[in-house]
Design a protein around this motif. Sequence first.
Motif, PDB file in Angstrom:
ATOM      1  N   LEU A   1       1.692  16.087  -4.254  1.00  0.00           N
ATOM      2  CA  LEU A   1       0.795  15.037  -3.799  1.00  0.00           C
ATOM      3  C   LEU A   1       0.988  13.772  -4.611  1.00  0.00           C
ATOM      4  CD1 LEU A   1      -2.581  16.927  -3.189  1.00  0.00           C
ATOM      5  CD2 LEU A   1      -0.886  16.207  -1.490  1.00  0.00           C
ATOM      6  N   GLN A   2       0.867  12.636  -3.928  1.00  0.00           N
ATOM      7  CA  GLN A   2       0.960  11.337  -4.579  1.00  0.00           C
ATOM      8  C   GLN A   2      -0.377  10.606  -4.448  1.00  0.00           C
ATOM      9  OE1 GLN A   2       3.801  10.248  -6.258  1.00  0.00           O
ATOM     10  NE2 GLN A   2       4.437  12.365  -5.860  1.00  0.00           N
ATOM     11  N   ALA A   3      -0.758   9.906  -5.506  1.00  0.00           N
ATOM     12  CA  ALA A   3      -1.987   9.120  -5.445  1.00  0.00           C
ATOM     13  C   ALA A   3      -1.875   8.061  -4.353  1.00  0.00           C
ATOM     14  CB  ALA A   3      -2.246   8.470  -6.799  1.00  0.00           C
ATOM     15  N   ASP A   4      -2.899   7.985  -3.525  1.00  0.00           N
ATOM     16  CA  ASP A   4      -2.952   6.964  -2.484  1.00  0.00           C
ATOM     17  C   ASP A   4      -3.518   5.689  -3.101  1.00  0.00           C
ATOM     18  OD1 ASP A   4      -2.811   5.707  -0.074  1.00  0.00           O
ATOM     19  OD2 ASP A   4      -4.392   6.872   0.905  1.00  0.00           O
ATOM     20  N   THR A   5      -2.955   4.557  -2.738  1.00  0.00           N
ATOM     21  CA  THR A   5      -3.386   3.293  -3.328  1.00  0.00           C
ATOM     22  C   THR A   5      -3.568   2.224  -2.265  1.00  0.00           C
ATOM     23  OG1 THR A   5      -1.095   2.602  -3.735  1.00  0.00           O
ATOM     24  CG2 THR A   5      -2.228   3.762  -5.528  1.00  0.00           C
ATOM     25  N   LEU A   6      -4.442   1.290  -2.571  1.00  0.00           N
ATOM     26  CA  LEU A   6      -4.634   0.084  -1.774  1.00  0.00           C
ATOM     27  C   LEU A   6      -4.298  -1.096  -2.664  1.00  0.00           C
ATOM     28  CD1 LEU A   6      -5.669  -1.134   0.925  1.00  0.00           C
ATOM     29  CD2 LEU A   6      -7.916  -1.303  -0.172  1.00  0.00           C
TER      30      LEU A   6
ATOM     31  N   PRO B   1     -12.335   2.142  -9.630  1.00  0.00           N
ATOM     32  CA  PRO B   1     -10.876   2.022  -9.693  1.00  0.00           C
ATOM     33  C   PRO B   1     -10.336   2.769 -10.899  1.00  0.00           C
ATOM     34  CG  PRO B   1     -11.917   0.002 -10.464  1.00  0.00           C
ATOM     35  CD  PRO B   1     -13.027   0.882  -9.968  1.00  0.00           C
ATOM     36  N   VAL B   2      -9.151   3.337 -10.741  1.00  0.00           N
ATOM     37  CA  VAL B   2      -8.497   4.079 -11.817  1.00  0.00           C
ATOM     38  C   VAL B   2      -6.996   3.866 -11.690  1.00  0.00           C
ATOM     39  CG1 VAL B   2      -8.411   6.214 -10.459  1.00  0.00           C
ATOM     40  CG2 VAL B   2      -8.325   6.335 -12.950  1.00  0.00           C
ATOM     41  N   PRO B   3      -6.263   3.732 -12.793  1.00  0.00           N
ATOM     42  CA  PRO B   3      -4.809   3.553 -12.681  1.00  0.00           C
ATOM     43  C   PRO B   3      -4.157   4.734 -11.964  1.00  0.00           C
ATOM     44  CG  PRO B   3      -5.558   3.009 -14.891  1.00  0.00           C
ATOM     45  CD  PRO B   3      -6.725   3.638 -14.189  1.00  0.00           C
ATOM     46  N   ALA B   4      -3.277   4.431 -11.038  1.00  0.00           N
ATOM     47  CA  ALA B   4      -2.637   5.482 -10.249  1.00  0.00           C
ATOM     48  C   ALA B   4      -1.852   6.441 -11.123  1.00  0.00           C
ATOM     49  CB  ALA B   4      -1.723   4.857  -9.192  1.00  0.00           C
ATOM     50  N   GLU B   5      -1.187   5.923 -12.168  1.00  0.00           N
ATOM     51  CA  GLU B   5      -0.380   6.796 -13.012  1.00  0.00           C
ATOM     52  C   GLU B   5      -1.247   7.761 -13.817  1.00  0.00           C
ATOM     53  OE1 GLU B   5      -0.870   2.767 -15.075  1.00  0.00           O
ATOM     54  OE2 GLU B   5      -0.426   3.542 -13.061  1.00  0.00           O
ATOM     55  N   LEU B   6      -2.448   7.342 -14.185  1.00  0.00           N
ATOM     56  CA  LEU B   6      -3.358   8.231 -14.894  1.00  0.00           C
ATOM     57  C   LEU B   6      -3.844   9.335 -13.961  1.00  0.00           C
ATOM     58  CD1 LEU B   6      -6.170   7.145 -17.307  1.00  0.00           C
ATOM     59  CD2 LEU B   6      -6.589   8.883 -15.584  1.00  0.00           C
ATOM     60  N   LEU B   7      -4.176   8.952 -12.746  1.00  0.00           N
ATOM     61  CA  LEU B   7      -4.647   9.918 -11.765  1.00  0.00           C
ATOM     62  C   LEU B   7      -3.564  10.912 -11.384  1.00  0.00           C
ATOM     63  CD1 LEU B   7      -7.226  10.464 -10.126  1.00  0.00           C
ATOM     64  CD2 LEU B   7      -6.257   9.038  -8.326  1.00  0.00           C
TER      65      LEU B   7
ATOM     66  N   ASP C   1       0.831  -1.191   0.000  1.00  0.00           N
ATOM     67  CA  ASP C   1       0.000   0.000   0.000  1.00  0.00           C
ATOM     68  C   ASP C   1       0.868   1.244   0.000  1.00  0.00           C
ATOM     69  OD1 ASP C   1      -2.150  -1.692   0.108  1.00  0.00           O
ATOM     70  OD2 ASP C   1      -2.439  -1.477   2.281  1.00  0.00           O
ATOM     71  N   ALA C   2       0.290   2.349  -0.497  1.00  0.00           N
ATOM     72  CA  ALA C   2       1.044   3.594  -0.568  1.00  0.00           C
ATOM     73  C   ALA C   2       1.372   4.137   0.821  1.00  0.00           C
ATOM     74  CB  ALA C   2       0.267   4.637  -1.369  1.00  0.00           C
ATOM     75  N   VAL C   3       0.500   3.859   1.796  1.00  0.00           N
ATOM     76  CA  VAL C   3       0.651   4.394   3.152  1.00  0.00           C
ATOM     77  C   VAL C   3       0.471   3.242   4.131  1.00  0.00           C
ATOM     78  CG1 VAL C   3      -0.338   5.964   4.875  1.00  0.00           C
ATOM     79  CG2 VAL C   3      -0.230   6.659   2.474  1.00  0.00           C
TER      80      VAL C   3
END
Length: 262
Positions: A62-67, A48-54, A15-17
């Motif tokens: 800011l960085q996209a948070d991911t699970l 859901p959306v790809p983190a790199e697109l977001l 996870d991102a965090v």
Amino acid sequence: MLDLPLLPTPPPVPDAVPLSARLALRERPAGAPLLRQQWSELLFLHWPVPAELLQAHLPPRLQADTLQGQAWIGIVPFEMSKVRTRYTPPVRGTHEFLELNVRTYVHLDGVPGVWFFSLDATSALAVWVARTFFHLPYLRADMRLDQPSPELRQFAATRTHGGAPPATFRATWKLGAPMPPSEPGSLEFFLTERYCLYASNKDQSKLYHGRVAHAPWPLRAAQVLHLESDLLEGHGLPTPTGKPVVHAGGPVQVELWPMQRV
């Protein structure tokens, strides 16, 4: 029969965090909050959306948070009421209104929070206050929330803010059974248990951070019966594919602290 070698199981995507950082934000901040309010009749719609697109749509810091490597984007209509500052009683025109936000989840140096692409509201005064003092992209809109039956909700919104991209939203949903408390580390926890928010100025040269406190969300299952929206497309975001992950929530009593530059 061929004796094929077993392929190694790929390691889980981290996870991102870390979960400990998410749980730490449940602690109520020190000092007196600036605002108190109640949030109710929420509908959480997530895709859901790809983190790199977001990431291309976020401020540089800011960085996209991911699970498990997956980022998410959401649309959330709800009713806000009992809005007041710590200095004043509720003010007519700002203490009760409808809101509709487009959001995603981000982190700054490991501190997770919410990033709003837009927040439409029916109160012109509340829009002015939020834009002026909280640096949030609030926009004026006409909205209506109806309850045809104890379990049915209908929400309609049309943006009226001058100079903003036009947008409409229509949804009908049926409330289901209450859900158990969100388990830390679960998708429900990731999508709904958020206790800080981020905002920026227009050119994204300044970044702000604010804390929020409330009890863990009382969630209910929900079924979307009808959905029309062009909110995401108005921000240059991809049109969602597939059915959303749906939860209903509220009411909760909420406290908000002043925004701080970070």
